[in-house]
Scaffold this active site. Structure first.
Site, PDB file in Angstrom:
ATOM      1  N   PRO A   2       2.270   8.728  70.578  1.00  0.00           N
ATOM      2  CA  PRO A   2       1.350   9.533  71.378  1.00  0.00           C
ATOM      3  C   PRO A   2       1.063  10.852  70.670  1.00  0.00           C
ATOM      4  CG  PRO A   2       3.424   9.122  72.551  1.00  0.00           C
ATOM      5  CD  PRO A   2       3.593   8.618  71.193  1.00  0.00           C
ATOM      6  N   GLU A   3      -0.214  11.068  70.339  1.00  0.00           N
ATOM      7  CA  GLU A   3      -0.644  12.310  69.714  1.00  0.00           C
ATOM      8  C   GLU A   3      -1.468  13.079  70.749  1.00  0.00           C
ATOM      9  OE1 GLU A   3      -2.215  11.503  65.727  1.00  0.00           O
ATOM     10  OE2 GLU A   3      -1.185   9.587  65.715  1.00  0.00           O
TER      11      GLU A   3
END
Length: 279
Positions: A2-3
């Site tokens: 997850p960015e």
DNA sequence: CGTATTGTTTTGCC
DNA sequence: GGGCAAAACAATAC
């Protein structure tokens, strides 16, 4: 993985589903998640507080309580789900909590927030309000806010001797980029991730600046990238994985120039780029 | 069964 | 001690 766009998608969802709810109980089956903070202390600070807002800083989620805050980082495989137990049983997905669910907030109104993380690189921390500034002091500017300027990006890259890939992964330079969006931004800007920082030109840095903002905004619009683990709090996949230009496309033709997309390990990360149109 | 996966912290070198 | 590279962490898919 997850960015920024995935965390931002989660933030928006949580903002609508848990704001205003009271935290009735906190269950923690993997105390390691707290990285040294004491379970008893966190419980005593959190239980019976109310969630006022959900913010994001870099890849961190911040649950603002009426006193202090809970800071969550999803690491590589972390997932946040919000559901009532009955509804989770009815849905044809895994039952929550399962063996990879390490943290649960029981909320007023019959719902729970579940933190699930197979690889356990994620973390949770309780912060007093005055501790926030120090906790984030080594994190650079938010790329989508106006304090982030192209001249700053140019100077930050040019003063470093490492390659562009390493510079952009560095959270101190700019917050929230990870492996996928660094590759995508470099491709959009027509700059090679192997380029030494000190050799970047002003026009390349300006392209990169626009590319970073553009790629992140687009991905947020499509609710993030689901390659393997990423899901939103309602267990929906994102949509940006269908719009990636280089990441995961090694051996395929570049959609812009037709050359074959390359892949190699750069800065210890699988890195994808097109040698035909990225200089 | 060996390899690949990657965000952040830690370690260690120059 | 700054700057950088690489190890460490951890579980699963293939």
């Amino acid at each position: 993985m997850p960015e920024l766009p995935e965390v931002e998608t989660i933030r928006k969802s949580l903002s609508g589903s848990i704001c205003g709810r009271k935290i009735l109980n906190l269950r923690l089956t993997k105390p390691k998640l707290l990285r040294g903070q004491k379970v008893v202390k966190v419980k005593s600070r959190v239980i019976n507080t109310k969630i006022l807002a959900v913010d994001r800083r870099a890849k961190y989620l911040i649950l603002r309580l009426n006193k202090g805050m809970l800071v969550l980082h999803l690491g590589m495989t972390g997932q946040i789900f919000v559901a009532s137990e009955n509804r989770m049983k009815n849905k044809n997905i895994f039952k929550l909590p399962d063996k990879h669910t390490h943290f649960q907030l029981e909320l007023s109104g019959g719902k729970s927030l579940y933190f699930r993380d197979t690889r356990q690189f994620g973390r949770v921390r309780f912060l007093e309000n005055h501790e926030e500034h120090d906790y984030f002091k080594n994190i650079g500017p938010e790329p989508l806010e106006k304090q982030f300027k192209s001249d700053y990006l140019y100077q930050s890259i040019k003063q470093r001797s490492t390659n562009l890939k390493a510079v952009l992964l560095n959270q101190k330079v700019v917050a929230g980029l990870g492996n996928i969006y660094v590759d995508e931004a470099c491709h959009a800007a027509r700059v090679s991730p192997l380029l030494s920082g000190k050799r970047i030109s002003l026009s390349q840095a300006r392209s990169l600046y626009r590319a970073i903002r553009n790629v992140l905004q687009k991905s947020i619009k499509y609710r993030g990238t689901s390659i393997s683990d990423y899901r939103d709090p309602d267990n929906n996949q994102g949509g940006f994985q269908n719009r990636l230009q280089v990441y995961g496309r090694a051996g395929q033709k570049c959609k812009r120039c037709g050359s074959i997309i390359k892949k190699a390990v750069v800065a210890q990360r699988g890195t994808h780029w097109c040698a035909g149109c990225q200089k």
